[in-house]
Scaffold this motif. Structure first.
Motif, PDB file in Angstrom:
ATOM      1  N   PHE A 163      -5.105  17.193  11.619  1.00 45.20           N
ATOM      2  CA  PHE A 163      -5.059  15.744  11.419  1.00 45.20           C
ATOM      3  C   PHE A 163      -5.192  15.395   9.939  1.00 45.20           C
ATOM      4  O   PHE A 163      -4.447  14.542   9.428  1.00 45.20           O
ATOM      5  N   MET A 164      -6.096  16.051   9.227  1.00 47.84           N
ATOM      6  CA  MET A 164      -6.312  15.733   7.812  1.00 47.84           C
ATOM      7  C   MET A 164      -5.112  16.146   6.959  1.00 47.84           C
ATOM      8  O   MET A 164      -4.680  15.410   6.070  1.00 47.84           O
ATOM      9  N   TYR A 165      -4.568  17.327   7.222  1.00 48.10           N
ATOM     10  CA  TYR A 165      -3.370  17.756   6.496  1.00 48.10           C
ATOM     11  C   TYR A 165      -2.221  16.783   6.750  1.00 48.10           C
ATOM     12  O   TYR A 165      -1.478  16.415   5.828  1.00 48.10           O
ATOM     13  N   SER A 166      -2.064  16.367   8.009  1.00 48.21           N
ATOM     14  CA  SER A 166      -0.980  15.454   8.361  1.00 48.21           C
ATOM     15  C   SER A 166      -1.171  14.097   7.704  1.00 48.21           C
ATOM     16  O   SER A 166      -0.204  13.463   7.274  1.00 48.21           O
ATOM     17  N   GLN A 167      -2.412  13.632   7.652  1.00 49.16           N
ATOM     18  CA  GLN A 167      -2.677  12.359   7.001  1.00 49.16           C
ATOM     19  C   GLN A 167      -2.395  12.420   5.509  1.00 49.16           C
ATOM     20  O   GLN A 167      -1.863  11.468   4.918  1.00 49.16           O
ATOM     21  N   CYS A 168      -2.746  13.519   4.880  1.00 50.68           N
ATOM     22  CA  CYS A 168      -2.414  13.694   3.455  1.00 50.68           C
ATOM     23  C   CYS A 168      -0.903  13.683   3.254  1.00 50.68           C
ATOM     24  O   CYS A 168      -0.393  13.060   2.318  1.00 50.68           O
ATOM     25  N   SER A 169      -0.193  14.372   4.142  1.00 48.43           N
ATOM     26  CA  SER A 169       1.275  14.378   4.076  1.00 48.43           C
ATOM     27  C   SER A 169       1.824  12.978   4.212  1.00 48.43           C
ATOM     28  O   SER A 169       2.712  12.556   3.443  1.00 48.43           O
ATOM     29  N   GLY A 170       1.306  12.216   5.176  1.00 49.31           N
ATOM     30  CA  GLY A 170       1.789  10.854   5.393  1.00 49.31           C
ATOM     31  C   GLY A 170       1.466   9.929   4.239  1.00 49.31           C
ATOM     32  O   GLY A 170       2.290   9.076   3.866  1.00 49.31           O
ATOM     33  N   LEU A 171       0.277  10.078   3.663  1.00 50.64           N
ATOM     34  CA  LEU A 171      -0.115   9.216   2.545  1.00 50.64           C
ATOM     35  C   LEU A 171       0.784   9.463   1.334  1.00 50.64           C
ATOM     36  O   LEU A 171       1.250   8.520   0.678  1.00 50.64           O
ATOM     37  N   ILE A 172       1.038  10.730   1.035  1.00 49.81           N
ATOM     38  CA  ILE A 172       1.928  11.063  -0.090  1.00 49.81           C
ATOM     39  C   ILE A 172       3.324  10.525   0.171  1.00 49.81           C
ATOM     40  O   ILE A 172       3.978   9.973  -0.737  1.00 49.81           O
ATOM     41  N   LEU A 173       3.802  10.677   1.408  1.00 53.41           N
ATOM     42  CA  LEU A 173       5.134  10.189   1.756  1.00 53.41           C
ATOM     43  C   LEU A 173       5.215   8.674   1.615  1.00 53.41           C
ATOM     44  O   LEU A 173       6.211   8.143   1.102  1.00 53.41           O
ATOM     45  N   LEU A 174       4.191   7.957   2.063  1.00 54.14           N
ATOM     46  CA  LEU A 174       4.192   6.497   1.984  1.00 54.14           C
ATOM     47  C   LEU A 174       4.289   6.022   0.538  1.00 54.14           C
ATOM     48  O   LEU A 174       5.117   5.151   0.212  1.00 54.14           O
ATOM     49  N   PHE A 175       3.470   6.577  -0.339  1.00 53.87           N
ATOM     50  CA  PHE A 175       3.508   6.169  -1.738  1.00 53.87           C
ATOM     51  C   PHE A 175       4.857   6.508  -2.374  1.00 53.87           C
ATOM     52  O   PHE A 175       5.391   5.742  -3.181  1.00 53.87           O
ATOM     53  N   SER A 176       5.411   7.660  -2.016  1.00 56.49           N
ATOM     54  CA  SER A 176       6.709   8.059  -2.564  1.00 56.49           C
ATOM     55  C   SER A 176       7.808   7.099  -2.128  1.00 56.49           C
ATOM     56  O   SER A 176       8.674   6.717  -2.933  1.00 56.49           O
ATOM     57  N   ILE A 177       7.782   6.707  -0.851  1.00 56.02           N
ATOM     58  CA  ILE A 177       8.775   5.748  -0.348  1.00 56.02           C
ATOM     59  C   ILE A 177       8.636   4.412  -1.062  1.00 56.02           C
ATOM     60  O   ILE A 177       9.638   3.787  -1.460  1.00 56.02           O
ATOM     61  N   LEU A 178       7.414   3.941  -1.224  1.00 62.00           N
ATOM     62  CA  LEU A 178       7.188   2.649  -1.884  1.00 62.00           C
ATOM     63  C   LEU A 178       7.653   2.676  -3.335  1.00 62.00           C
ATOM     64  O   LEU A 178       8.234   1.704  -3.824  1.00 62.00           O
ATOM     65  N   PHE A 179       7.402   3.771  -4.041  1.00 59.05           N
ATOM     66  CA  PHE A 179       7.887   3.895  -5.410  1.00 59.05           C
ATOM     67  C   PHE A 179       9.410   3.845  -5.461  1.00 59.05           C
ATOM     68  O   PHE A 179      10.003   3.207  -6.342  1.00 59.05           O
ATOM     69  N   LEU A 180      10.049   4.536  -4.511  1.00 65.19           N
ATOM     70  CA  LEU A 180      11.515   4.561  -4.473  1.00 65.19           C
ATOM     71  C   LEU A 180      12.071   3.176  -4.159  1.00 65.19           C
ATOM     72  O   LEU A 180      13.033   2.715  -4.802  1.00 65.19           O
ATOM     73  N   VAL A 181      11.477   2.490  -3.201  1.00 62.24           N
ATOM     74  CA  VAL A 181      11.930   1.148  -2.832  1.00 62.24           C
ATOM     75  C   VAL A 181      11.728   0.178  -3.988  1.00 62.24           C
ATOM     76  O   VAL A 181      12.592  -0.663  -4.284  1.00 62.24           O
ATOM     77  N   HIS A 182      10.589   0.287  -4.675  1.00 62.74           N
ATOM     78  CA  HIS A 182      10.326  -0.592  -5.820  1.00 62.74           C
ATOM     79  C   HIS A 182      11.318  -0.341  -6.946  1.00 62.74           C
ATOM     80  O   HIS A 182      11.804  -1.283  -7.592  1.00 62.74           O
ATOM     81  N   ALA A 183      11.638   0.941  -7.189  1.00 59.38           N
ATOM     82  CA  ALA A 183      12.602   1.268  -8.239  1.00 59.38           C
ATOM     83  C   ALA A 183      13.977   0.700  -7.910  1.00 59.38           C
ATOM     84  O   ALA A 183      14.687   0.194  -8.790  1.00 59.38           O
ATOM     85  N   ASN A 184      14.359   0.778  -6.636  1.00 54.37           N
ATOM     86  CA  ASN A 184      15.644   0.210  -6.229  1.00 54.37           C
ATOM     87  C   ASN A 184      15.634  -1.312  -6.371  1.00 54.37           C
ATOM     88  O   ASN A 184      16.620  -1.914  -6.821  1.00 54.37           O
ATOM     89  N   TYR A 185      14.519  -1.943  -6.008  1.00 60.13           N
ATOM     90  CA  TYR A 185      14.425  -3.403  -6.118  1.00 60.13           C
ATOM     91  C   TYR A 185      14.459  -3.852  -7.581  1.00 60.13           C
ATOM     92  O   TYR A 185      15.071  -4.878  -7.921  1.00 60.13           O
ATOM     93  N   ALA A 186      13.834  -3.075  -8.466  1.00 60.26           N
ATOM     94  CA  ALA A 186      13.811  -3.423  -9.883  1.00 60.26           C
ATOM     95  C   ALA A 186      15.200  -3.390 -10.506  1.00 60.26           C
ATOM     96  O   ALA A 186      15.503  -4.164 -11.421  1.00 60.26           O
TER      97      ALA A 186
END
Length: 512
Positions: A178-201
């Motif tokens: 569960f902890m490894y998976s949560q770390c994976s999900g947290l990293i993925l979420l931030f990466s997606i948000l950075f990508l979406v923000h870069a596209n919006y900019a």
């Protein structure tokens, strides 16, 4: 509405299993089996149906099937599903392993049967959602939510041994997953948000859509930052050394059906995501780090095999061998070679089937011997019918014996990678000797070693027809893929060429 069926039907089926259990205990078995057979037939039928989308354009990938509905339009989030031939292959694999998982658990689950099948069908439903999602928020949603039924399956139906209290270890292994998976999900979420923000900019369009984000203009350093985030998230789930710590513990204390789902389905979602997102979204930065990632794959191959030598638990040993296969796949992904890419698909399918078969056989061994400890076995070749022969075949298949899909996939990966990095392939090839030695020692100790003095194996009964059918169907499928690999190669050729074309241009430029 064709694609949502793959998500909705297993999801609702799990709820029905839970509700109707109080009326008839065995109904959950039949609901799960019927639904997964139906999903298998439907996924195979996709290969013979005409595309429902428009002709390919420069800005759009070539999806064979597509479904889109507004979800959260304010933030550019849609319930957007799409499938090409690569996705369809993964759907077929998921459905087939769903059938096998249901048959494997038929007489092994004694308590809370309805709730068990709810978790099983939800794992399959959310995994199919991962393979079909091309809205990154929707992809993240399925990526995260599949953790929970997997966790519950481990907690409530994990490994049990008479006279041993393994609940604390089982709970610890589940928490680690569960902890490894949560770390994976947290990293993925931030990466997606950075990508979406870069596209919006750059475009002033707020969107999580794959078709839009793949053309986002990024400066090189930002691309490296986001690419590494995606890479780390997926490597935790594959898993790649040094992010592999959760997998051996999870497999050791999980139910057999849980091992099938994790190794055959969930791990393959990470490999699929690495192909679908990393090398397509970030070709420039991925090409710059390709050599590093390939050497990381080599380290994963050798490290996992050397550690496998010291294992005394069968399930733990098999899990380390499967990690070495993940290392080969990582090498192939960043080789950007056409032959290696086609080998990846064969390796994904074949390794999922052969390893699933080994876990099924381990479950059958545990049923009769009540142990997974190799030290407490020995001399079983003459004590059990069918299991030793099947186990020997699937162990050899895992090594890549000619005539199986594993051989073709492994050969194509090494041949394709050799064109670009002969030195790395030369080193990696030595791992095949280590892998063979490890597997042969395991087989020798279990079936030909001296019989344990502490166990009475004379009371072992013959396998049931259902158990023989499971192993035989997996055996036939592996041999069929090994003798006729063109069936999978032809189906996956177009989407793999699209992925490789995006990535290989930068690879070639870098190497020149």
């Amino acid at each position: 509405m064709l694609l949502p069926i793959f998500i909705i039907v297993p999801f609702l089926g799990g709820i029905f299993c839970w509700i109707f259990e109080k009326y008839y205990v065995k109904i959950s078995h039949y609901i799960s089996l019927i639904l997964m057979v139906s999903m298998l037939i439907l996924s195979v039928s996709l290969l013979f149906q005409n595309s429902v989308v428009s002709l390919r354009s420069f800005y759009e990938p070539n999806w064979d099937f597509e479904y889109k509905s507004d979800w959260i339009p304010r933030f550019g989030i849609a319930f957007h599903l799409a499938a090409d031939k690569l996705s369809i292959i993964m759907l077929i694999l998921t459905s087939f392993l769903g059938v096998i998982s249901t048959l494997c658990s038929w007489d092994k689950i004694k308590k809370n049967i309805g709730f068990f099948y709810l978790n099983l069908l939800w794992i399959l439903s959310f995994s199919m959602g991962i393979f079909l999602s091309i809205d990154l928020f929707l992809f993240f949603f399925f990526w995260e939510i599949v953790i929970f039924p997997t966790y519950f399956m481990m907690i409530f139906w994990g490994r049990e041994e008479n006279g041993k209290n393994v609940f604390s270890k089982r709970f610890s292994a589940a928490n680690k997953f569960f902890m490894y998976s949560q770390c994976s999900g947290l990293i993925l979420l931030f990466s997606i948000l950075f990508l979406v923000h870069a596209n919006y900019a750059s475009t002033h369009i707020l969107s999580f859509d794959y078709n839009v984000l793949r053309y986002t203009t990024l400066n090189f350093f930002l691309e490296i930052f986001i690419m590494i985030g995606f890479f780390l998230s997926f490597c935790i789930k594959i898993p790649i050394v040094p992010f592999h710590g959760w997998l051996p513990d999870f497999h050791t204390f999980s139910p057999i059906v849980g091992s099938l789902d994790i190794l055959g389905i969930l791990i393959k979602t990470a490999v699929y995501a690495l192909l679908r997102f990393n090398v397509v979204f970030f070709p420039h930065s991925s090409s710059s780090f390709s050599s590093i990632f390939m050497w990381l794959g080599v380290i994963t191959v050798f490290y996992s095999l050397f550690v496998a030598f010291s294992q005394t638990d069968i399930k733990r040993l098999i899990s380390y061998i499967s990690i070495s296969h993940a290392g080969f796949i990582l090498i192939a992904i960043y080789s950007a070679d056409k032959i290696a890419y086609q080998g990846i698909v064969l390796q994904i399918v074949s390794c999922a089937l052969s390893t699933a078969a080994l876990y099924c056989l381990v479950g059958q061994l545990f049923k009769y011997t009540n142990t997974c400890d190799i030290r407490n076995m020995g001399g079983l070749w003459s004590k059990i019918n069918w299991i030793p022969g099947f186990f020997l075949f699937f162990s050899f298949a895992n090594l890549g014996i000619p005539g199986t899909g594993n051989f073709v996939g492994e050969f194509m990966i090494l041949l394709g990678t050799f064109n670009n990095n002969s030195f790395l392939v030369g080193i990696s090839s030595f791992s095949l000797i280590i892998s063979a030695l490890c597997s042969l020692i395991m087989v020798q100790k279990i079936y030909f070693g001296s019989c344990s003095q502490n166990k009475n194996f004379n009371s072992i009964q013959n396998l049931s027809l259902r158990e023989i059918l499971i192993s035989f169907s997996l055996l036939v499928t592996l041999i069929f893929i090994g003798l006729y690999p063109n069936i999978i190669l032809n189906i996956s050729e177009l989407p793999l060429n699209d992925i490789r074309a995006t990535f290989s241009n930068f690879i070639l430029t870098t190497r020149l």
